[in-house]
Design a protein around this motif. Sequence first.
Motif, short mmCIF file in Angstrom:
data_model
loop_
_atom_site.label_atom_id
_atom_site.label_comp_id
_atom_site.label_asym_id
_atom_site.label_seq_id
_atom_site.Cartn_x
_atom_site.Cartn_y
_atom_site.Cartn_z
N SER A 141 77.99 -46.19 78.81
CA SER A 141 76.80 -47.01 79.03
C SER A 141 77.07 -48.48 78.71
N ARG A 142 77.94 -48.73 77.76
CA ARG A 142 78.27 -50.11 77.42
C ARG A 142 79.09 -50.80 78.50
N LYS A 143 79.68 -50.02 79.36
CA LYS A 143 80.36 -50.59 80.52
C LYS A 143 79.39 -50.74 81.69
N GLY A 144 78.18 -50.22 81.53
CA GLY A 144 77.18 -50.33 82.58
C GLY A 144 77.23 -49.18 83.58
N TYR A 145 77.90 -48.10 83.24
CA TYR A 145 78.08 -46.98 84.16
C TYR A 145 76.93 -45.97 84.13
N ASN A 146 76.14 -46.00 83.10
CA ASN A 146 75.03 -45.06 82.93
C ASN A 146 74.07 -45.62 81.89
N SER A 147 72.91 -44.98 81.77
CA SER A 147 71.99 -45.35 80.70
C SER A 147 72.31 -44.49 79.49
N VAL A 148 71.87 -44.91 78.32
CA VAL A 148 72.14 -44.12 77.11
C VAL A 148 71.37 -42.80 77.11
N ASP A 149 70.38 -42.68 77.97
CA ASP A 149 69.60 -41.45 78.07
C ASP A 149 70.16 -40.47 79.10
N GLU A 150 71.18 -40.88 79.83
CA GLU A 150 71.74 -40.07 80.90
C GLU A 150 72.95 -39.28 80.39
N ASP A 151 72.87 -37.95 80.44
CA ASP A 151 73.97 -37.11 79.97
C ASP A 151 75.00 -36.98 81.09
N ILE A 152 76.02 -37.82 81.03
CA ILE A 152 77.07 -37.82 82.05
C ILE A 152 78.12 -36.75 81.79
N THR A 153 77.98 -36.00 80.71
CA THR A 153 78.96 -34.95 80.38
C THR A 153 78.56 -33.59 80.93
N GLU A 154 77.29 -33.40 81.19
CA GLU A 154 76.73 -32.09 81.49
C GLU A 154 77.35 -31.40 82.71
N GLU A 155 77.67 -32.17 83.72
CA GLU A 155 78.20 -31.61 84.97
C GLU A 155 79.48 -30.79 84.76
N TRP A 156 80.34 -31.22 83.83
CA TRP A 156 81.63 -30.55 83.63
C TRP A 156 81.75 -29.80 82.31
N ARG A 157 80.85 -30.05 81.42
CA ARG A 157 80.94 -29.53 80.06
C ARG A 157 80.66 -28.03 80.00
N GLN A 158 81.50 -27.29 79.26
CA GLN A 158 81.30 -25.86 79.04
C GLN A 158 80.91 -25.57 77.60
N TRP A 159 80.77 -26.58 76.81
CA TRP A 159 80.43 -26.41 75.40
C TRP A 159 79.02 -26.89 75.15
#
Length: 159
Positions: A141-159
Amino acid sequence: MQTNRPLLYLFTALISSVLVLPACGQSNSKKTLEQGDLKSIDSTQTTPKDLNKLLGDLKTSMISYLQTAKPSYTMDDINSCETILKQYLADMLTSKNKKAGMKIVKKTILTLNKLNSKTQETLIETGEREQIAEIIILAASRKGYNSVDEDITEEWRQW
């Protein structure tokens, strides 16, 4: 009234260092690392202190659980997790755009999935999941790629 000269000199030196040292070595065009703005950090600089603290807190938590609960992961697994996340932060610092940044996120998540699988899914449980996701999301998010509320890990995460 008599003054204590050594104390006065110490106080003066302390005040001078507080006022002068923060300005040393910083150009006016860059923000300080304490502010945690990855957009203005070049690749020769280090990860913001708050992200390093989050990573340190994660490692401390994992070590504590290792010592008390005797899970199926080892200190080597904890160190591997830390290395993966440090590499993520370094790669994110040098990423040039959102597409490249999201490739870094995906690679990191998939690598963490493999590590967690190796430990019979015990290395990354609920608390660790939240801490790891926070590190990944915050850096991106600090690079401007997402908001801090957006879970960008969920799509690939198995944990």
